[in-house]
Design an enzyme around this catalytic site. Structure first.
Site, short mmCIF file in Angstrom:
data_model
loop_
_atom_site.label_atom_id
_atom_site.label_comp_id
_atom_site.label_asym_id
_atom_site.label_seq_id
_atom_site.Cartn_x
_atom_site.Cartn_y
_atom_site.Cartn_z
CB THR A 72 77.06 51.32 -8.13
OG1 THR A 72 77.32 50.70 -6.77
CG2 THR A 72 76.14 50.67 -8.45
CB SER A 201 85.00 51.57 -5.96
OG SER A 201 84.99 52.27 -5.23
CB CYS A 326 69.38 43.32 14.19
SG CYS A 326 67.46 43.13 14.73
#
Lengths: 396, 326
Positions: A72, A201, A326
């Site tokens: 990131t 990463s 969900c």
């Protein structure tokens, strides 16, 4: 039995990597910027780690690989650096990314949009990848950067990076690829792919969490995200986490060595798992089975809501993942799932299984049995599956 | 944002034991067949409801004794997460033995509370409250089918926050009574917007007809309108004190006194004055004026004349008025 099948989220640190890291916590702990022996003692292993990283992605010695906190940070450094270098201080104002990029890319672009930057979000085709021609079509005179992922985290689909890189090169546009899900699963060659920047990463290829890398092709200038000391050639300030850097380098070495195993044995186990699930009626691999990383499968199981499937699997000691709304805090369906169209049931029935070289045949056999059991239970409960034609339900 | 929000945990950790147990072993899952309804001498009702926000769906089966309107059996099927299954299970259970009219009164709050382990600890995390709403809605759907009426007919009030069952009228009332100025205050007073947060403003996981930000803005605008009307009425009746007046009313009041008691005096000497501004400098009100005509060069503009103007205004309007020539 515990079976971890969520390796696209993160991986276990390889014990051999951990052994390499251990001395740098208590024994060789000096600040690598110190002149004395305690600091300088870290340098040989740091150089060795860089060697592994450079050879792992076929970087040229004149290129830069900056050690960052994670992918990131690497992605933010590239996109915001380009914004500063090419957009704020020049007459370019346009970035192209795909709709299915990781939020590290899309959220950064959304932020830049709030600052007046124009961003094109390319849709994916029915196979879940960006069409090369669409990149060409949307390139503009003022395009500063194209950022397309190397492989997708949900589907494992591999994007045509070489072709996109060639198009960008011909157009004189900088090209960044988020290679976080590619390294350790498929070969990543930055020379062949014509990329200006890639991000990765360590924790996605059995290295430690909290460390990542940013490849910058020679000749590309980039404003640092973190200003401060002169670490990493002035491209990323902050004392280098030596243990993590050593761990990432060694993890890269092992990952590259294991690519053949990934392409054969890991793929075999993934295919075995996938085939067993696909024997159940009303199941489908989202994005299709071609051109994927060897460890990933994203399967829609009609009538089985993603989170409830994860719940049942968790009871059996199995960890997997879902893009279902969900399961997330904001209840938004995963953009990758939405990108496959408006079939709302499909968007809520996808379950992702991502393997690693540490998964065993015994684990996969156990997982298959547990998955079939969970599907039976949840389909029996399911109002949605109750509507499906009886002819589609044979066997369950 | 605070310490406890910095590291997010698994939402599963926030499920009550009841939710976990009912998810793993729902007691009322299944269906009621025509055959079964016939055996019970009951009417079979099958109602479907789906939550667009998260793609969940529930199907509710009732066997209703038409002589007594009593629900003899109640079962469900559900496509949804653990909370949706658990909510549906408890919802089906709460229906059993009730008449249809009694069942309609079961709210999502009742469903959620029935799933709690401890009376004061929510059974599910805030973002999962909408799953219990789905259970609530399917009861209305079943009842509407049984009675042959619209689902909306069971809703006496317009509900803004479905998670906390807070009506539009209630929200407007608390804003007015408590002079609320922020959405956070509305949430503190009513719990509206405390759970899934979709009703706060557009852009949440669920699209709403009306949002708290709009209700707040509209109600505040309406309150301001009422205040102005009241002030205008009071001003017209002459029973409004200077501190309660709007700026325009204050200028009007001062101008009236100037026209009646001060300007004639100034005009006689070839002068005049105009109001530049009024600033609240509590407890004082500073009236900035400019002399016109002969008054603009007159020496007594800052002594005798000024004293006279100020005295008249203090006497006739408010003793805290100060006059500042510029």
């Amino acid at each position: 039995m515990e079976v971890y099948l969520d390796n696209n989220a993160t991986t276990a640190v390889d014990p051999a990597v951990y052994e390499q890291m251990k001395p740098f916590f208590c024994d060789i702990f000096g600040n690598p910027n110190s002149l004395h022996r305690f600091g300088a003692g870290t340098h040989p292993k740091m150089m060795e780690a860089l060697d592994y990283l450079y050879s792992g992605i076929n970087a040229d010695d004149e290129d830069d690989i900056v050690i960052t906190g994670n992918a990131t940070e690497s992605i933010n450094t590239v996109i915001k650096g380009i914004w500063i270098d090419k957009i704020l201080n020049a007459d370019k104002n346009h970035i192209i990314v795909s709709e299915v990029e990781h939020p590290a890319v899309t959220a950064t672009c959304k932020f830049l949009e709030s600052q007046g930057v124009s961003v094109t979000y390319l849709p994916v085709n029915e196979e879940g990848i960006v069409d090369v021609q669409s990149v060409k079509q949307y390139l503009r005179e003022d395009t500063a950067l194209v950022s397309i992922m190397w492989a997708n985290n949900e589907t494992g689909k591999i994007f045509p990076i070489e072709e996109i890189g060639q198009i960008c090169k011909e157009a004189g546009v900088l090209f960044h690829s988020d290679a976080t899900q590619a390294i350790g699963k498929i070969p990543v060659d930055v020379q062949k792919a014509n990329v200006d920047f890639i991000s990765f990463s360590a924790h996605k290829f059995h290295g430690p969490k909290g460390v990542g890398g940013l490849y910058i092709k020679k000749g590309n200038k980039l404003t640092p995200l973190l200003h401060g000391g002169e670490q990493m050639g002035g491209k990323r300030a902050g004392t280098v986490d030596v243990a993590s850097m050593v761990g990432m380098g060694f993890a890269m070495k092992l990952a590259v060595e294991a690519l053949e195993y990934e392409a054969t044995e890991v793929k075999r186990l993934r295919d075995k798992l996938e085939s067993a699930i696909l024997e159940l009626p009303e199941t489908v691999v989202i994005g299709g089975v071609n051109n994927r990383t060897p460890n990933t499968t994203l399967i829609s199981i009609r009538g089985v809501e993603g989170e409830s499937m994860l719940w049942d699997l968790n009871q059996k000691g199995i960890g997997a993942s879902t893009g279902s709304a969900c399961a997330s805090e904001d209840l938004e369906a995963n953009p990758v799932m939405n990108a496959f169209g408006s079939d709302s049931e499909l968007a809520h029935t996808g379950v992702r299984f991502s393997l690693s070289r540490f998964n065993t045949e015994e684990q996969i056999d156990y997982a298959i049995e547990a998955i079939i059991g969970a599907v039976k239970r949840l389909r029996n409960l399911s109002s949605s599956y109750a509507y499906a034609p009886e002819s589609h339900k044979s066997g369950l | 944002m605070a310490k406890n929000d910095l590291v997010s945990g698994s939402i599963w950790d926030e499920y009550s034991n009841q939710v976990v147990n009912r998810m793993n072993n729902p007691q009322h899952q299944g269906e009621i067949t025509e055959q079964r309804a016939k055996e019970l001498n009951a009417k079979l009702i099958i109602a479907d409801f789906g939550a667009e926000s998260c793609g969940d769906a529930v199907r509710l089966y009732w066997a209703v004794d038409e002589a007594t309107d009593k629900i003899l059996e109640s079962k469900f099927k559900s496509f949804g997460c653990g909370t949706a299954i658990a909510s549906s299970d408890v919802m089906a259970e709460l229906c059993i033995g009730k008449t249809v009219d009694e069942a309609v009164k079961i709210t999502n709050i009742d469903v959620e509370k029935a799933l709690r382990d401890e009376p004061d600890t929510p059974a599910v995390p805030p973002q999962k409250m909408h799953c219990s709403v789905m259970a609530y809605d399917v009861i209305k759907k079943a009842a509407s089918q049984y009675k042959g009426v619209d689902m909306e007919s069971f809703e006496e009030e317009e509900i803004v926050c479905e998670c906390a069952r807070v009506s539009l009228a209630t929200i407007k009332e608390v804003i007015r009574i408590n002079d609320l100025k922020t959405v956070e205050e509305i949430t503190d007073y009513t719990k509206a917007g405390a759970f899934c947060k979709s009703c706060i403003k557009p852009g949440g996981h669920e699209e709403k007809d009306i949002y708290l930000v709009d209700i707040l803005a509209d109600t505040r605008a309406s309150m301001e309108e009422d205040r102005l009307k009241t002030a205008a009425d009071a001003s017209a009746n002459g029973d409004l004190s200077f501190d309660k007046m709007t700026l325009v009313q204050r200028i009007k009041a001062i101008d009236t006194v100037l026209d009646e008691d001060i300007r004639p005096m100034l005009v006689m000497d070839g002068g005049n004055m105009e109001i530049i501004d009024i600033k609240e400098n509590l407890p004082h009100y500073d009236l900035y004026i400019r002399y016109l005509g002969a008054c603009s060069g007159c020496a007594s503009g800052s002594t005798g004349t000024l004293y006279a103007i100020e005295s008249i205004l203090q006497q006739k309007i408010d003793e805290n008025l100060r006059v500042l020539p510029i």
